[in-house]
Design a protein around this motif. Structure first.
Motif, PDB file in Angstrom:
ATOM      1  N   ASP A 142      -6.829  -0.291   3.880  1.00  0.00           N
ATOM      2  CA  ASP A 142      -5.931   0.112   2.789  1.00  0.00           C
ATOM      3  C   ASP A 142      -6.674   0.961   1.756  1.00  0.00           C
ATOM      4  O   ASP A 142      -6.106   1.910   1.216  1.00  0.00           O
ATOM      5  CB  ASP A 142      -5.315  -1.122   2.120  1.00  0.00           C
ATOM      6  CG  ASP A 142      -4.274  -1.787   3.016  1.00  0.00           C
ATOM      7  OD1 ASP A 142      -3.900  -1.191   4.042  1.00  0.00           O
ATOM      8  OD2 ASP A 142      -3.844  -2.904   2.683  1.00  0.00           O
ATOM      9  N   GLU A 153      -8.284  -2.847  -4.222  1.00  0.00           N
ATOM     10  CA  GLU A 153      -7.660  -3.285  -2.972  1.00  0.00           C
ATOM     11  C   GLU A 153      -8.249  -4.626  -2.559  1.00  0.00           C
ATOM     12  O   GLU A 153      -9.432  -4.709  -2.254  1.00  0.00           O
ATOM     13  CB  GLU A 153      -7.971  -2.278  -1.859  1.00  0.00           C
ATOM     14  CG  GLU A 153      -6.959  -1.178  -1.682  1.00  0.00           C
ATOM     15  CD  GLU A 153      -5.600  -1.670  -1.223  1.00  0.00           C
ATOM     16  OE1 GLU A 153      -5.497  -2.773  -0.638  1.00  0.00           O
ATOM     17  OE2 GLU A 153      -4.630  -0.949  -1.465  1.00  0.00           O
ATOM     18  N   THR A 183       0.833  -1.207   0.000  1.00  0.00           N
ATOM     19  CA  THR A 183       0.000   0.000   0.000  1.00  0.00           C
ATOM     20  C   THR A 183       0.866   1.255   0.000  1.00  0.00           C
ATOM     21  O   THR A 183       0.546   2.239  -0.672  1.00  0.00           O
ATOM     22  CB  THR A 183      -0.975  -0.024   1.199  1.00  0.00           C
ATOM     23  OG1 THR A 183      -1.630  -1.302   1.230  1.00  0.00           O
ATOM     24  CG2 THR A 183      -2.033   1.061   1.063  1.00  0.00           C
ATOM     25  N   GLU A 185      -4.051  -4.618  -5.762  1.00  0.00           N
ATOM     26  CA  GLU A 185      -3.268  -5.064  -4.608  1.00  0.00           C
ATOM     27  C   GLU A 185      -3.862  -6.365  -4.113  1.00  0.00           C
ATOM     28  O   GLU A 185      -4.974  -6.400  -3.588  1.00  0.00           O
ATOM     29  CB  GLU A 185      -3.274  -4.015  -3.481  1.00  0.00           C
ATOM     30  CG  GLU A 185      -2.401  -4.469  -2.319  1.00  0.00           C
ATOM     31  CD  GLU A 185      -2.340  -3.501  -1.147  1.00  0.00           C
ATOM     32  OE1 GLU A 185      -2.433  -2.283  -1.353  1.00  0.00           O
ATOM     33  OE2 GLU A 185      -2.189  -3.985  -0.009  1.00  0.00           O
TER      34      GLU A 185
HETATM   35 MG    MG Z   1      -2.015  -3.294   1.974  1.00  0.00          MG
END
Ligand code: MG
Ligand code: ZN
Length: 220
Positions: free
Chosen positions: A72, A64, A44, A117
């Motif tokens: 995050d 995310e 992140t 992510e």
């Molecule tokens: Mg993260």
């Protein structure tokens, strides 16, 4: 035997959805990246630095992936980049169908790069294609230099490796030369970036590489 068959079917279904995602990215000239690391490696933080560093050059959106919560995603939202949180509710990786759902939330024509992510895990994210152009593996200095040798699959799949927290090298036994040697044994030509999200060291090379990849994708 049954279990092996189930895994094969799951992966086959995932491949179909990943192909659809890849088609959507291509249609919009979007560079899609799948960011993979252990928990706490700095995924992140790297996103925050990347969004800031490319402000005015590339329009970035973030998906995310987390088991639960939106910690995050809230950090990313503060940068002003569009972000969608995907909760796997216990699942230890993202799959292509989750990304297909998340993509509906973005105006894809107004973006240049999508960074996904993944859930913090170096094992099964290696198996699940999300339709990305590259898997980016983040390895951080406090984790130790033995990660490439212990998790070869993910390092063999990587389109780039980021070694983060190099500002902490002096305080650890991390052997940078050994880590790079072990990565190159598995993936001889992969770009390796040594960076510190804390100090900003090494970020320019990473950002320039990203911009080059984005331009190549937009031109295809
Ligand atoms: Mg993260
Ligand atoms: Zn998993």
């Amino acid at each position: 035997m049954t279990e092996i068959k189930i895994l094969k079917n799951i992966l086959a279904a995932n491949e179909g959805q990943a192909a659809l995602n890849r088609e959507r990215f291509a249609r919009h000239g979007l560079l899609a990246l799948n960011l993979i690391a252990s928990p706490g490696a700095g995924k992140t933080s790297l996103l925050e630095r990347t969004i800031d560093g490319l402000a005015g050059r590339c329009r970035i959106a973030v998906i995310e992936g987390d088991i639960t919560g939106d910690h995050d995603a809230r950090r990313i939202a503060k940068t002003g980049a569009p972000v969608v949180q995907v909760n796997t509710e216990g699942g230890c990786h993202l799959n292509a169908a989750m990304i297909g759902e998340a993509l509906r939330e973005f105006a894809l024509a107004e973006l240049d790069i999508i960074i996904i992510e993944n859930v913090g895990n170096l094992v099964c994210p290696a198996e699940f294609d999300l339709g990305e152009a590259f898997k980016i593996v983040v390895l951080s200095v406090p984790e130790g230099d033995d990660k490439p040798a212990k998790y070869p699959l993910i390092f063999s799949e990587a389109g780039a490796v980021v070694i983060n927290k190099v500002d902490m090298l002096a305080a650890t036994d991390f052997d940078l030369a050994k880590a790079e040697r072990d990565i190159r044994k598995i993936n001889p030509h992969v770009p390796i970036f040594q960076i510190s999200c804390r100090s900003g060291q090494g970020l320019d090379a990473w950002l320039d590489w990203l911009v080059r990849q984005q331009k190549d994708h937009a031109a295809e």
